[in-house]
Design a protein around this motif. Structure first.
Motif, PDB file in Angstrom:
ATOM      1  N   LEU A   1       0.858  -1.181   0.000  1.00  0.00           N
ATOM      2  CA  LEU A   1       0.000   0.000   0.000  1.00  0.00           C
ATOM      3  C   LEU A   1       0.893   1.229   0.000  1.00  0.00           C
ATOM      4  O   LEU A   1       2.020   1.180   0.505  1.00  0.00           O
ATOM      5  N   ARG A   2       0.367   2.328  -0.528  1.00  0.00           N
ATOM      6  CA  ARG A   2       1.073   3.601  -0.426  1.00  0.00           C
ATOM      7  C   ARG A   2       0.146   4.605   0.240  1.00  0.00           C
ATOM      8  O   ARG A   2      -0.934   4.908  -0.270  1.00  0.00           O
ATOM      9  N   LEU A   3       0.588   5.101   1.365  1.00  0.00           N
ATOM     10  CA  LEU A   3      -0.149   6.102   2.112  1.00  0.00           C
ATOM     11  C   LEU A   3       0.320   7.496   1.721  1.00  0.00           C
ATOM     12  O   LEU A   3       1.487   7.709   1.415  1.00  0.00           O
ATOM     13  N   SER A   4      -0.624   8.442   1.781  1.00  0.00           N
ATOM     14  CA  SER A   4      -0.305   9.835   1.487  1.00  0.00           C
ATOM     15  C   SER A   4      -0.731  10.708   2.652  1.00  0.00           C
ATOM     16  O   SER A   4      -1.704  10.411   3.346  1.00  0.00           O
TER      17      SER A   4
ATOM     18  N   SER B   1       8.865   9.128   1.878  1.00  0.00           N
ATOM     19  CA  SER B   1       9.377  10.097   0.919  1.00  0.00           C
ATOM     20  C   SER B   1       8.493  11.328   0.952  1.00  0.00           C
ATOM     21  O   SER B   1       7.379  11.296   1.475  1.00  0.00           O
ATOM     22  N   SER B   2       9.011  12.402   0.395  1.00  0.00           N
ATOM     23  CA  SER B   2       8.255  13.647   0.393  1.00  0.00           C
ATOM     24  C   SER B   2       8.322  14.297  -0.975  1.00  0.00           C
ATOM     25  O   SER B   2       9.309  14.148  -1.704  1.00  0.00           O
ATOM     26  N   ASP B   3       7.267  14.991  -1.313  1.00  0.00           N
ATOM     27  CA  ASP B   3       7.172  15.721  -2.576  1.00  0.00           C
ATOM     28  C   ASP B   3       6.949  17.188  -2.226  1.00  0.00           C
ATOM     29  O   ASP B   3       5.845  17.573  -1.831  1.00  0.00           O
ATOM     30  N   THR B   4       7.997  17.974  -2.361  1.00  0.00           N
ATOM     31  CA  THR B   4       7.890  19.372  -1.958  1.00  0.00           C
ATOM     32  C   THR B   4       6.921  20.143  -2.847  1.00  0.00           C
ATOM     33  O   THR B   4       6.251  21.056  -2.393  1.00  0.00           O
ATOM     34  N   ALA B   5       6.837  19.767  -4.105  1.00  0.00           N
ATOM     35  CA  ALA B   5       5.944  20.480  -5.021  1.00  0.00           C
ATOM     36  C   ALA B   5       4.477  20.261  -4.665  1.00  0.00           C
ATOM     37  O   ALA B   5       3.638  21.144  -4.863  1.00  0.00           O
ATOM     38  N   LYS B   6       4.174  19.084  -4.120  1.00  0.00           N
ATOM     39  CA  LYS B   6       2.789  18.748  -3.782  1.00  0.00           C
ATOM     40  C   LYS B   6       2.508  18.883  -2.290  1.00  0.00           C
ATOM     41  O   LYS B   6       1.387  18.609  -1.851  1.00  0.00           O
ATOM     42  N   ASN B   7       3.529  19.281  -1.513  1.00  0.00           N
ATOM     43  CA  ASN B   7       3.366  19.389  -0.055  1.00  0.00           C
ATOM     44  C   ASN B   7       2.779  18.103   0.515  1.00  0.00           C
ATOM     45  O   ASN B   7       1.842  18.127   1.331  1.00  0.00           O
ATOM     46  N   THR B   8       3.328  16.997   0.092  1.00  0.00           N
ATOM     47  CA  THR B   8       2.797  15.684   0.461  1.00  0.00           C
ATOM     48  C   THR B   8       3.925  14.778   0.906  1.00  0.00           C
ATOM     49  O   THR B   8       5.033  14.826   0.354  1.00  0.00           O
ATOM     50  N   VAL B   9       3.611  13.948   1.893  1.00  0.00           N
ATOM     51  CA  VAL B   9       4.552  12.944   2.366  1.00  0.00           C
ATOM     52  C   VAL B   9       3.913  11.575   2.140  1.00  0.00           C
ATOM     53  O   VAL B   9       2.705  11.406   2.355  1.00  0.00           O
ATOM     54  N   TYR B  10       4.716  10.623   1.716  1.00  0.00           N
ATOM     55  CA  TYR B  10       4.221   9.293   1.393  1.00  0.00           C
ATOM     56  C   TYR B  10       4.861   8.236   2.292  1.00  0.00           C
ATOM     57  O   TYR B  10       5.949   8.433   2.825  1.00  0.00           O
ATOM     58  N   LEU B  11       4.157   7.132   2.407  1.00  0.00           N
ATOM     59  CA  LEU B  11       4.730   5.958   3.052  1.00  0.00           C
ATOM     60  C   LEU B  11       4.415   4.757   2.171  1.00  0.00           C
ATOM     61  O   LEU B  11       3.263   4.330   2.090  1.00  0.00           O
ATOM     62  N   GLN B  12       5.427   4.264   1.486  1.00  0.00           N
ATOM     63  CA  GLN B  12       5.281   3.062   0.678  1.00  0.00           C
ATOM     64  C   GLN B  12       5.509   1.864   1.568  1.00  0.00           C
ATOM     65  O   GLN B  12       6.566   1.753   2.212  1.00  0.00           O
ATOM     66  N   MET B  13       4.533   0.983   1.636  1.00  0.00           N
ATOM     67  CA  MET B  13       4.603  -0.178   2.518  1.00  0.00           C
ATOM     68  C   MET B  13       4.554  -1.446   1.676  1.00  0.00           C
ATOM     69  O   MET B  13       3.561  -1.696   0.985  1.00  0.00           O
TER      70      MET B  13
ATOM     71  N   ALA C   1      -3.071  -1.382  11.698  1.00  0.00           N
ATOM     72  CA  ALA C   1      -3.133  -0.240  12.607  1.00  0.00           C
ATOM     73  C   ALA C   1      -3.765   0.935  11.862  1.00  0.00           C
ATOM     74  O   ALA C   1      -3.966   0.885  10.656  1.00  0.00           O
ATOM     75  N   VAL C   2      -4.055   1.970  12.618  1.00  0.00           N
ATOM     76  CA  VAL C   2      -4.394   3.252  12.019  1.00  0.00           C
ATOM     77  C   VAL C   2      -3.093   4.037  11.884  1.00  0.00           C
ATOM     78  O   VAL C   2      -2.327   4.146  12.839  1.00  0.00           O
ATOM     79  N   TYR C   3      -2.861   4.541  10.693  1.00  0.00           N
ATOM     80  CA  TYR C   3      -1.626   5.254  10.399  1.00  0.00           C
ATOM     81  C   TYR C   3      -1.879   6.754  10.346  1.00  0.00           C
ATOM     82  O   TYR C   3      -2.858   7.216   9.732  1.00  0.00           O
ATOM     83  N   TYR C   4      -0.982   7.500  10.973  1.00  0.00           N
ATOM     84  CA  TYR C   4      -1.070   8.948  11.059  1.00  0.00           C
ATOM     85  C   TYR C   4       0.243   9.576  10.609  1.00  0.00           C
ATOM     86  O   TYR C   4       1.302   8.962  10.712  1.00  0.00           O
ATOM     87  N   CYS C   5       0.162  10.824  10.189  1.00  0.00           N
ATOM     88  CA  CYS C   5       1.381  11.577   9.936  1.00  0.00           C
ATOM     89  C   CYS C   5       1.347  12.840  10.794  1.00  0.00           C
ATOM     90  O   CYS C   5       0.291  13.251  11.291  1.00  0.00           O
ATOM     91  N   ASN C   6       2.511  13.430  10.969  1.00  0.00           N
ATOM     92  CA  ASN C   6       2.598  14.661  11.740  1.00  0.00           C
ATOM     93  C   ASN C   6       3.911  15.345  11.450  1.00  0.00           C
ATOM     94  O   ASN C   6       4.888  14.701  11.013  1.00  0.00           O
ATOM     95  N   THR C   7       3.927  16.631  11.682  1.00  0.00           N
ATOM     96  CA  THR C   7       5.186  17.350  11.624  1.00  0.00           C
ATOM     97  C   THR C   7       5.994  16.994  12.866  1.00  0.00           C
ATOM     98  O   THR C   7       5.440  16.561  13.884  1.00  0.00           O
TER      99      THR C   7
END
Length: 121
Positions: free
Chosen positions: A18-21, A70-82, A91-97
């Motif tokens: 899966l790839r999370l965004s 990984s992160s995409d600065t142009a899209k202001n998005t961070v990914y998690l390739q699993m 689990a429930v997956y979260y992101c944060n600064t």
């Protein structure tokens, strides 16, 4: 505070991927330190991966070699390739600064709703 929006979760069989965004409008996600966390039922939230604004990444031992942040600065998005998912990744997956305090990286912003990942035959 900007609230992240996580997406990309779902039901997958063991060995699947899966790839999370993680994104937030008006944010600078993708160009600041960010982390992916997860919380399984009955367990504390744990960080599984973090990425610095330099792009360098660190992983929890349980996911190292299987997950990639990984992160995409142009899209202001961070990914998690699993990849090579196992039932223990459910689990429930979260992101944060992230912010560095006392030598440790800590979550610095608001929590989003998260995205559910379920790994089951």
């Amino acid at each position: 505070q900007v609230q992240p929006v996580e997406s990309g979760g779902g039901l997958v069989r063991p060995g699947g991927s899966l790839r999370l965004s993680c994104a937030a409008s008006g944010s600078d996600f993708g160009s600041i330190p960010m982390g992916w966390y997860r919380q399984a039922p009955g367990k504390q939230r744990e960080m599984v991966a973090r990425v610095a604004n330099s792009g360098s990444a660190v992983y929890a031992p349980s996911v190292k070699g299987r997950f990639t942040i990984s992160s995409d600065t142009a899209k202001n998005t961070v990914y998690l390739q699993m990849n090579s998912l196992v039932p223990e990744d459910t689990a429930v997956y979260y992101c944060n600064t992230l912010v560095l305090r006392g030598g440790f990286w800590n979550a610095a912003g608001s929590w989003g709703q998260g995205t559910q990942v379920t790994v089951s035959p």
